[in-house]
Design a protein around this motif. Structure first.
Motif, PDB file in Angstrom:
ATOM      1  N   SER A 100       0.848  -1.191   0.000  1.00 15.69           N
ATOM      2  CA  SER A 100       0.000   0.000   0.000  1.00 15.69           C
ATOM      3  C   SER A 100       0.883   1.240   0.000  1.00 15.69           C
ATOM      4  CB  SER A 100      -0.927  -0.002   1.218  1.00 15.69           C
ATOM      5  OG  SER A 100      -0.193   0.135   2.408  1.00 15.69           O
ATOM      6  N   ILE A 101       0.631   2.136  -0.944  1.00 23.02           N
ATOM      7  CA  ILE A 101       1.376   3.391  -1.041  1.00 23.02           C
ATOM      8  C   ILE A 101       0.438   4.579  -0.827  1.00 23.02           C
ATOM      9  CG2 ILE A 101       2.649   4.904  -2.630  1.00 23.02           C
ATOM     10  CD1 ILE A 101       4.012   2.422  -3.735  1.00 23.02           C
ATOM     11  N   THR A 102      -0.692   4.569  -1.506  1.00 21.72           N
ATOM     12  CA  THR A 102      -1.658   5.662  -1.319  1.00 21.72           C
ATOM     13  C   THR A 102      -2.781   5.275  -0.361  1.00 21.72           C
ATOM     14  OG1 THR A 102      -2.910   4.937  -3.268  1.00 21.72           O
ATOM     15  CG2 THR A 102      -1.209   6.607  -3.600  1.00 21.72           C
ATOM     16  N   GLY A 103      -2.953   3.987  -0.101  1.00 20.35           N
ATOM     17  CA  GLY A 103      -4.009   3.557   0.804  1.00 20.35           C
ATOM     18  C   GLY A 103      -4.403   2.117   0.566  1.00 20.35           C
ATOM     19  N   GLN A 104      -5.499   1.732   1.182  1.00 19.73           N
ATOM     20  CA  GLN A 104      -6.045   0.387   1.055  1.00 19.73           C
ATOM     21  C   GLN A 104      -7.534   0.462   0.775  1.00 19.73           C
ATOM     22  OE1 GLN A 104      -5.242  -1.821   4.653  1.00 19.73           O
ATOM     23  NE2 GLN A 104      -3.385  -2.732   3.834  1.00 19.73           N
ATOM     24  N   ILE A 105      -8.008  -0.462  -0.056  1.00 19.77           N
ATOM     25  CA  ILE A 105      -9.445  -0.645  -0.251  1.00 19.77           C
ATOM     26  C   ILE A 105      -9.756  -2.084   0.114  1.00 19.77           C
ATOM     27  CG2 ILE A 105     -11.351  -0.669  -1.897  1.00 19.77           C
ATOM     28  CD1 ILE A 105      -9.987   1.537  -3.433  1.00 19.77           C
ATOM     29  N   ASN A 106     -10.511  -2.256   1.197  1.00 16.97           N
ATOM     30  CA  ASN A 106     -10.845  -3.590   1.686  1.00 16.97           C
ATOM     31  C   ASN A 106     -12.311  -3.882   1.403  1.00 16.97           C
ATOM     32  OD1 ASN A 106     -10.363  -6.068   3.218  1.00 16.97           O
ATOM     33  ND2 ASN A 106     -11.706  -5.157   4.749  1.00 16.97           N
ATOM     34  N   THR A 107     -12.587  -5.045   0.850  1.00 16.65           N
ATOM     35  CA  THR A 107     -13.960  -5.450   0.549  1.00 16.65           C
ATOM     36  C   THR A 107     -14.414  -6.499   1.547  1.00 16.65           C
ATOM     37  OG1 THR A 107     -13.097  -7.063  -1.051  1.00 16.65           O
ATOM     38  CG2 THR A 107     -13.814  -4.935  -1.913  1.00 16.65           C
ATOM     39  N   GLU A 108     -15.590  -6.285   2.112  1.00 21.08           N
ATOM     40  CA  GLU A 108     -16.207  -7.236   3.031  1.00 21.08           C
ATOM     41  C   GLU A 108     -17.363  -7.929   2.314  1.00 21.08           C
ATOM     42  OE1 GLU A 108     -15.820  -8.296   6.143  1.00 21.08           O
ATOM     43  OE2 GLU A 108     -13.975  -7.178   6.513  1.00 21.08           O
ATOM     44  N   TYR A 109     -17.299  -9.235   2.232  1.00 16.92           N
ATOM     45  CA  TYR A 109     -18.306 -10.014   1.513  1.00 16.92           C
ATOM     46  C   TYR A 109     -19.459 -10.398   2.441  1.00 16.92           C
ATOM     47  CZ  TYR A 109     -15.351 -10.506  -2.611  1.00 16.92           C
ATOM     48  OH  TYR A 109     -14.614 -10.247  -3.733  1.00 16.92           O
ATOM     49  N   ARG A 110     -20.544 -10.824   1.841  1.00 18.02           N
ATOM     50  CA  ARG A 110     -21.657 -11.384   2.617  1.00 18.02           C
ATOM     51  C   ARG A 110     -21.136 -12.543   3.452  1.00 18.02           C
ATOM     52  NH1 ARG A 110     -26.830  -9.954   0.863  1.00 18.02           N
ATOM     53  NH2 ARG A 110     -26.810  -8.513  -0.897  1.00 18.02           N
ATOM     54  N   LYS A 111     -21.617 -12.618   4.672  1.00 15.13           N
ATOM     55  CA  LYS A 111     -21.071 -13.571   5.627  1.00 15.13           C
ATOM     56  C   LYS A 111     -21.852 -14.887   5.639  1.00 15.13           C
ATOM     57  CE  LYS A 111     -17.891 -10.821   7.198  1.00 15.13           C
ATOM     58  NZ  LYS A 111     -17.837  -9.959   6.020  1.00 15.13           N
ATOM     59  N   PRO A 112     -21.159 -15.997   5.908  1.00 21.19           N
ATOM     60  CA  PRO A 112     -21.865 -17.273   6.070  1.00 21.19           C
ATOM     61  C   PRO A 112     -22.912 -17.240   7.175  1.00 21.19           C
ATOM     62  CG  PRO A 112     -19.502 -17.636   5.833  1.00 21.19           C
ATOM     63  CD  PRO A 112     -19.695 -16.159   5.994  1.00 21.19           C
ATOM     64  N   THR A 113     -22.721 -16.344   8.153  1.00 20.65           N
ATOM     65  CA  THR A 113     -23.640 -16.280   9.290  1.00 20.65           C
ATOM     66  C   THR A 113     -24.829 -15.360   9.061  1.00 20.65           C
ATOM     67  OG1 THR A 113     -22.156 -14.610  10.214  1.00 20.65           O
ATOM     68  CG2 THR A 113     -21.907 -16.875  11.000  1.00 20.65           C
ATOM     69  N   ASP A 114     -24.922 -14.730   7.876  1.00 21.44           N
ATOM     70  CA  ASP A 114     -26.079 -13.884   7.589  1.00 21.44           C
ATOM     71  C   ASP A 114     -27.367 -14.709   7.645  1.00 21.44           C
ATOM     72  OD1 ASP A 114     -24.495 -11.734   7.231  1.00 21.44           O
ATOM     73  OD2 ASP A 114     -24.587 -11.705   5.045  1.00 21.44           O
ATOM     74  N   GLU A 115     -28.414 -14.111   8.161  1.00 23.32           N
ATOM     75  CA  GLU A 115     -29.707 -14.805   8.231  1.00 23.32           C
ATOM     76  C   GLU A 115     -30.494 -14.588   6.934  1.00 23.32           C
ATOM     77  OE1 GLU A 115     -31.698 -13.731  11.804  1.00 23.32           O
ATOM     78  OE2 GLU A 115     -30.314 -14.848  13.066  1.00 23.32           O
ATOM     79  N   LYS A 116     -29.841 -14.900   5.823  1.00 27.45           N
ATOM     80  CA  LYS A 116     -30.448 -14.732   4.505  1.00 27.45           C
ATOM     81  C   LYS A 116     -30.208 -15.999   3.694  1.00 27.45           C
ATOM     82  CE  LYS A 116     -29.347  -9.810   4.669  1.00 27.45           C
ATOM     83  NZ  LYS A 116     -28.529  -8.724   4.091  1.00 27.45           N
ATOM     84  N   PRO A 117     -31.100 -16.968   3.795  1.00 24.18           N
ATOM     85  CA  PRO A 117     -30.916 -18.201   3.023  1.00 24.18           C
ATOM     86  C   PRO A 117     -30.898 -17.975   1.517  1.00 24.18           C
ATOM     87  CG  PRO A 117     -32.565 -18.485   4.745  1.00 24.18           C
ATOM     88  CD  PRO A 117     -32.265 -17.034   4.686  1.00 24.18           C
ATOM     89  N   LEU A 118     -31.512 -16.859   1.070  1.00 27.95           N
ATOM     90  CA  LEU A 118     -31.526 -16.613  -0.371  1.00 27.95           C
ATOM     91  C   LEU A 118     -31.576 -15.116  -0.634  1.00 27.95           C
ATOM     92  CD1 LEU A 118     -31.633 -17.759  -3.258  1.00 27.95           C
ATOM     93  CD2 LEU A 118     -34.138 -17.703  -3.068  1.00 27.95           C
ATOM     94  N   PHE A 119     -30.680 -14.658  -1.493  1.00 21.80           N
ATOM     95  CA  PHE A 119     -30.703 -13.295  -2.008  1.00 21.80           C
ATOM     96  C   PHE A 119     -30.509 -13.374  -3.514  1.00 21.80           C
ATOM     97  CE2 PHE A 119     -28.307  -9.715  -3.701  1.00 21.80           C
ATOM     98  CZ  PHE A 119     -29.121  -8.653  -3.345  1.00 21.80           C
ATOM     99  N   VAL A 120     -31.351 -12.670  -4.256  1.00 17.71           N
ATOM    100  CA  VAL A 120     -31.275 -12.669  -5.714  1.00 17.71           C
ATOM    101  C   VAL A 120     -31.344 -11.233  -6.202  1.00 17.71           C
ATOM    102  CG1 VAL A 120     -32.392 -13.369  -7.864  1.00 17.71           C
ATOM    103  CG2 VAL A 120     -32.329 -14.946  -5.933  1.00 17.71           C
TER     104      VAL A 120
END
Length: 717
Positions: A168-188
């Motif tokens: 990292s020289i100018t900064g960082q961009i971190n992506t957080e994905y949907r979690k296995p523990t989300d209470e969402k069995p289905l998202f479309v």
């Protein structure tokens, strides 16, 4: 590659009949003591849980400055990702002045970002704190992160932690994905645009007992038809088809042990340029349609394990390992680039939080990159015979980070790391971050340190393939670039508005290069010169002001303005502004939601400042014969975005438009006009066989107004 995608899906859907899982901390494998579960916002309707509970409906800010972070960090939440079509990560920054996104060229569809006035290759991209989009994966990596897969993006300006390496020289961009523990069995999610670009996303989080959970992610996107609205003979957007699948797992043991692992595979095909281009029959002549044909394939696998060494988790150890295979086959006219990269990353972290004031983190980690590149360059003035270059690059380092907290008023992070780079030897990387809050309403931050990264000149500047120019200099050398970055931020929280998140933020950051790869379009006629900085100056200064307020309930107003002064000392021009780098950008975002968020209205307006164009563009004229860049600069231009969302129980329907001003860069193609080819609009086609042909000089929008409609469906547990 063919068997990987079915294998991932099969592994994800093995029926394990167990009870429902539990919420866990986020991606961090070395949490400080106990952490709270991820917040769930935007609950549309009833949810049936095992226990009766009161369910609150809340509205999350789309973009905001994280108050508790030591680094100046802008968070783009899931609400912010829903403000626009957000087809992928590259299209998720329109509400941010910190990050500017543009096209690498007018052919391939590759997107590039700028942070602190510098190319995105100087920003470390992270996938839940694992380095991502490195090397050959960089040009198109932003397009391979579907926005609907994400729950947030964190944009940290300045030099961040050394425990993830020194890239990292100018900064960082971190992506957080949907979690296995989300209470969402289905998202479309399904969306389509008026240019026929269509996207389908699916996500499913499944809890299988108290210890195991998984999330399955799928993405398909492409366009059925391509258009040439500016009538220059080139498709505005390449024909594309992308298939992208991932499967992430989490094990959380009764003793606090966490293990996360996952697989991902993608394939992307894209064809740009003139209709009728065929790489097998193309001849270097103006009668033969010129274009590009690109095939990208990638596989990623990772594992992260965290083990508590004390009952309260104040001492713990973590291990991270990541492997990525990236394969790119690219044809541009009569030229060909074939590249394969095998990359490995590992990191071992030991953390000891002695008490609330003192914490020490030790890190041992490194990267290994194996490149197999083959370049065949054939243009009018140059023929490079097919040659294979095998490159091995290693970096291994030992780092430490000491964190001191004096209550909530003051904190400091002192990081020091030494890395050994093959062919370069040892490099020492110091970094210091300070945060001071003299009163609750004022937060002051300062940050400084060193960053190092390997340059891949051709891949970092993939637009060079969309030209007829010869390559000269050290275009095959993976130079170790060296820079120092410093700066700070002051945030003032104000006592008015309908929420407590009213603030003004002031930023300044600067970057000074000691070693840098220079890609010079102006030193030679009809050639691109690749050379090292060699003691010359190269720097960037970035100033920014942010303002956020909720003047009345459910109405959020965000305004931000950024000014950049980026200069480089080049062979023939001396110290000059970096070409195609916008001087300033201003963004205004308004969001209004009705009661219970049943209707949500989003409006974004931005003004993008002028940038210096290449010297060979200064004589370009429009269809009326007027100079396009009479002062050597592109014009400032506005962009407008609008989206309306109607929410039902578990269903969102959204309708929106991008670039409502229909502003597009004129004369995207630079070169000698072909006689007798003037068509609609009075512009003649460019002779793609001549050495002055250039489709990489892009400073503004390529696409005009786009209208889209989409649907999001969420099944709650």
């Amino acid at each position: 590659m063919k068997g990987i995608i079915p294998a991932i899906i099969l592994a994800a859907v093995i029926p394990l009949r167990m009870a429902a899982g539990q919420h866990l901390p986020s991606h961090q494998m070395t949490p400080a003591r106990a952490t709270s579960p991820q917040d769930t916002t935007g609950i549309y309707g009833e949810r049936k849980d095992s226990l009766e509970a009161t369910v609150f409906t809340s509205r999350q800010d789309g973009n905001y400055l994280a108050r508790g972070k030591e680094l100046r960090t802008e968070v783009i939440s899931s609400a912010g990702l829903r403000k626009m079509a957000c087809c992928n990560l590259a299209e998720s920054f329109e509400n941010s002045a910190s990050v500017t996104v543009g096209y690498s060229d007018a052919v391939t569809g590759a997107r590039q970002i700028r942070l602190l006035g510098l190319s995105g290759v100087y920003t470390q991209m992270l996938d839940e704190n694992r380095p991502a989009m490195r090397g050959i994966a960089a040009p198109f990596g932003l397009s391979y992160v579907p926005g609907q897969w994400l729950e947030s993006i964190q944009v940290a300006k300045g030099l961040s932690t050394v425990v993830n390496g020194v890239e990292s020289i100018t900064g960082q961009i971190n992506t957080e994905y949907r979690k296995p523990t989300d209470e969402k069995p289905l998202f479309v999610n399904l969306s389509t645009m008026n240019d026929t670009k269509t996207e389908f996303n699916i996500a499913s989080s499944l809890q299988m007992g108290e210890s195991w959970s998984t999330v399955i992610l799928g993405h398909v996107s492409g366009n059925f038809k391509t258009f040439d609205h500016n009538h220059d003979g080139f498709r505005d957007d390449p024909g594309m088809l992308q298939v992208n699948v991932a499967n992430r797992w989490l094990y959380y043991g009764p003793t606090g042990v966490q293990v996360r692992f996952g697989l991902r595979a993608l394939q992307d095909m894209r064809k740009g340029g003139q209709e009728g281009y065929d790489r097998s029959t193309y001849t270097l002549s103006p009668e033969s349609p010129w274009g590009s044909d690109i095939l990208n394939r990638s596989v990623n696998a990772y594992v992260k394990a965290g083990i508590p060494l004390s009952e309260d988790n104040s001492r713990n150890i973590a291990f991270v390992a990541d492997y990525t295979l990236t394969d790119m086959d690219m044809w541009s006219g009569a030229s060909k680039y074939m590249g394969t990269q095998n990359s490995g990353f590992f990191n071992v972290l030991l953390q000891n939080e002695f008490n609330d004031a003192h914490k020490l983190t030790l890190s041992l980690g490194g990267t290994a990159d194996f490149y197999n590149e083959s370049l065949s360059r054939r243009v009018m003035t140059q023929t490079l015979e097919p040659g294979r270059q095998l490159t091995e690059e290693y970096a291994i380092g030992l780092g430490g980070e000491y964190t001191f907290h004096a209550g909530e008023k003051f904190s400091s992070i002192l990081g020091l790391r030494t890395d050994w780079f093959n062919g370069e030897g040892f490099r020492l990387t110091p970094r210091l971050t300070l945060k001071y809050a003299p009163i609750e309403a004022v937060v002051l931050r300062a940050n400084a340190g060193r960053g190092l990264r390997r340059a891949l000149p051709l891949i970092d500047n993939i637009g060079v393939f969309s030209t007829g120019k010869a390559f000269d200099g050290i275009f095959n050398t993976h130079l170790l670039e060296d820079a120092w970055t410093y700066g700070g931020n002051a945030t003032f929280y104000l006592p008015f508005g309908a929420s407590s998140n009213t603030y003004i933020g002031l930023d300044f950051f600067g970057t000074e290069f000691r070693k840098q790869m220079v890609v010079d379009y102006e030193a030679m006629l009809n050639a691109i010169d690749f050379y090292a900085l060699n003691g010359n100056r190269s720097f960037s200064r970035s100033y920014q002001i942010d303002f956020n307020v909720e003047p009345v309930r459910r109405l959020t107003v965000s305004a931000t303005f950024r000014y950049t002064d980026a200069r480089i000392e080049m062979k023939e021009r001396g110290l000059t502004e970096k070409p195609l780098t916008s001087r300033y950008k201003g963004v205004l975002n308004l969001q209004y939601a009705t009661n219970l968020n049943k209707w949500v209205f989003d409006f974004t307006a931005s003004i993008n400042g002028k940038s210096r164009v290449y010297n060979f563009m200064e004589d370009l004229r429009d269809e009326n014969g007027k100079l396009l860049y009479k002062d050597g600069y592109s014009p400032a231009y506005p962009l407008l975005y609008l989206q309306v969302t109607k929410r039902f129980k578990g269903i969102d329907i959204y309708l929106g438009a991008e670039n409502l001003t229909n502003f597009r860069q004129k004369n995207l193609l630079v070169g000698t006009p072909m006689e007798g080819t003037a068509g609609h609009g009075g512009m003649a086609a460019v002779n793609t066989a001549l050495p002055d042909f250039d489709a990489s000089a892009v400073w503004g929008p390529i696409m005009g107004t786009k209208v889209y409609i989409g649907l999001r469906y969420t099944l709650w547990k």
